[in-house]
Design a protein around this motif. Structure first.
Motif, short mmCIF file in Angstrom:
data_model
loop_
_atom_site.label_atom_id
_atom_site.label_comp_id
_atom_site.label_asym_id
_atom_site.label_seq_id
_atom_site.Cartn_x
_atom_site.Cartn_y
_atom_site.Cartn_z
N THR A 1 0.84 -1.21 0.00
CA THR A 1 0.00 0.00 0.00
C THR A 1 0.87 1.26 0.00
N PRO A 2 0.98 1.94 -1.14
CA PRO A 2 1.74 3.20 -1.18
C PRO A 2 0.98 4.30 -0.43
N THR A 3 1.71 5.19 0.22
CA THR A 3 1.05 6.29 0.95
C THR A 3 0.35 7.25 0.01
N ASP A 4 0.85 7.39 -1.22
CA ASP A 4 0.18 8.25 -2.20
C ASP A 4 -0.21 7.42 -3.43
N PHE A 5 -1.08 6.43 -3.21
CA PHE A 5 -1.51 5.50 -4.26
C PHE A 5 -2.07 6.25 -5.47
N ASN B 1 -6.73 0.82 -2.43
CA ASN B 1 -5.49 1.58 -2.63
C ASN B 1 -4.25 0.71 -2.48
N SER B 2 -4.40 -0.59 -2.72
CA SER B 2 -3.28 -1.51 -2.52
C SER B 2 -3.04 -2.38 -3.75
N TYR C 1 7.00 3.64 -8.28
CA TYR C 1 6.77 4.92 -7.62
C TYR C 1 8.07 5.73 -7.45
N THR D 1 8.02 7.21 -2.35
CA THR D 1 6.90 7.07 -1.41
C THR D 1 7.10 5.86 -0.51
N PHE D 2 6.50 5.89 0.63
CA PHE D 2 6.59 4.77 1.57
C PHE D 2 5.60 3.69 1.15
N ILE D 3 6.06 2.44 1.13
CA ILE D 3 5.21 1.32 0.75
C ILE D 3 4.96 0.46 1.98
N LYS D 4 3.74 0.45 2.46
CA LYS D 4 3.39 -0.39 3.60
C LYS D 4 3.20 -1.83 3.12
#
Length: 298
Positions: A118-122, A136-137, A163, A167-170
């Motif tokens: 899940t990117p923070t800015d999907f 959003n994942s 990306y 961006t941070f990827i959860k």
């Protein structure tokens, strides 16, 4: 040839699937129709073979609370969800994969694995090969738990690259599992059915494979296995879907043996006939020679 067969099947009932020379149907009437069609239209070229395989899972009737408690204590495990059907969903945080060597894991069978990125800015316009999108994942699923770790890592790198590392990827990893019943009882059952070619018990994975001749036979095989389950085990009853393979007669071993036998018999007949004719010719030649000698003496 295949187009003609499919056309006939579609006229009878279009609800079937086909892959790698094998047809899978909803019931035996469709399978029987295909078998009779091949016998009628292609008796000198094709033959059929039943390839029905039905895989069922054993379910433990024991209290699995202790197993769930042990799994929850494992490093990285966020939660363990239990369903009414006895399936477990193990959720782990992104920095940790599930340790398959843990003692608690020896009591379960991993049926499917899922990685969620899940990117923070999907951005919905960013599509990544090998991954599906849910909300959003990005989702990656696999039935192969052994290769899951390496492939999930590769997929994570794809998301990062898509990306531009900006961006941070959860990450989250989920594992769909079944609790494996008493392996000792399953081993006894596997030994019991070792000579039965229509039932194959797999004690290590808590599975049983059925190879039925038809639906009635499938019900009989299920009944045989259930007789040995006792109170501690139960077994699913997957839907019956017969499968039929089409083969060239030249690829059928029994047919080739039959043809070889017929040819060998014909060769033997010809050889005996030739030998008899040869012996007769020798006698005729001897008689002619003898008559010639006698005539010369006279």
């Amino acid at each position: 040839m295949l187009e003609s067969i499919n056309s006939n099947l579609n006229d009878y009932d279009p609800n079937y699937s086909y892959a790698d020379g094998v047809y899978t149907f909803n019931d035996d009437s469709q399978a029987l129709y295909l078998e009779e069609l091949i016998k009628s239209d292609y008796p000198e070229t094709l033959t059929t073979e039943r390839r029905t395989v039905i895989v069922a899972s054993f379910k433990s009737n024991q209290n699995i609370a202790s197993i769930i408690s042990e799994i929850k204590e494992m490093p990285g495990v966020i939660d363990v969800l239990d369903s009414v059907s006895g399936q477990l969903l193990i959720k782990t945080q992104g920095k940790s994969y599930l340790n398959f060597n843990s003692q608690a894991i020896q009591s379960i069978r991993i049926a499917a694995c899922r990685a969620i990125f899940t990117p923070t800015d999907f951005r919905p316009d960013v599509q990544i090969e090998g991954l599906s999108v849910s909300g959003n994942s990005y989702i990656f699923t696999s039935n192969d738990s052994y290769s899951f770790f390496n492939t999930a890592y590769e997929m994570h790198q794809k998301v990062i690259a898509a990306y531009d590392n900006k961006t941070f990827i959860k990450k989250e990893y989920d594992y769909g599992c079944f609790v494996i019943p008493n392996k000792g009882l399953l081993r006894e059952m596997q030994l019991k059915f070792v000579s039965n070619k229509r039932i194959r018990v797999k004690a290590a994975s808590g599975l049983v494979e059925f190879y039925p001749a038809d639906y009635n036979n499938y019900i009989e095989l299920l009944s045989q296995v259930r007789q040995h389950c006792g109170e501690s085990l139960s077994i699913q009853e997957p839907e019956y879907h017969p499968s039929v393979a089409i083969k060239l007669l030249s690829d059928d071993i029994s047919y080739c043996k039959k043809v070889y036998k017929e040819v060998a018999e014909k060769i033997t007949e010809i050889a005996l006939s030739f030998t008899a004719s040869f012996e007769m010719m020798k006698h005729v030649r001897f008689s002619i020679t003898l008559l010639s000698i006698l005539s010369w003496k006279n």
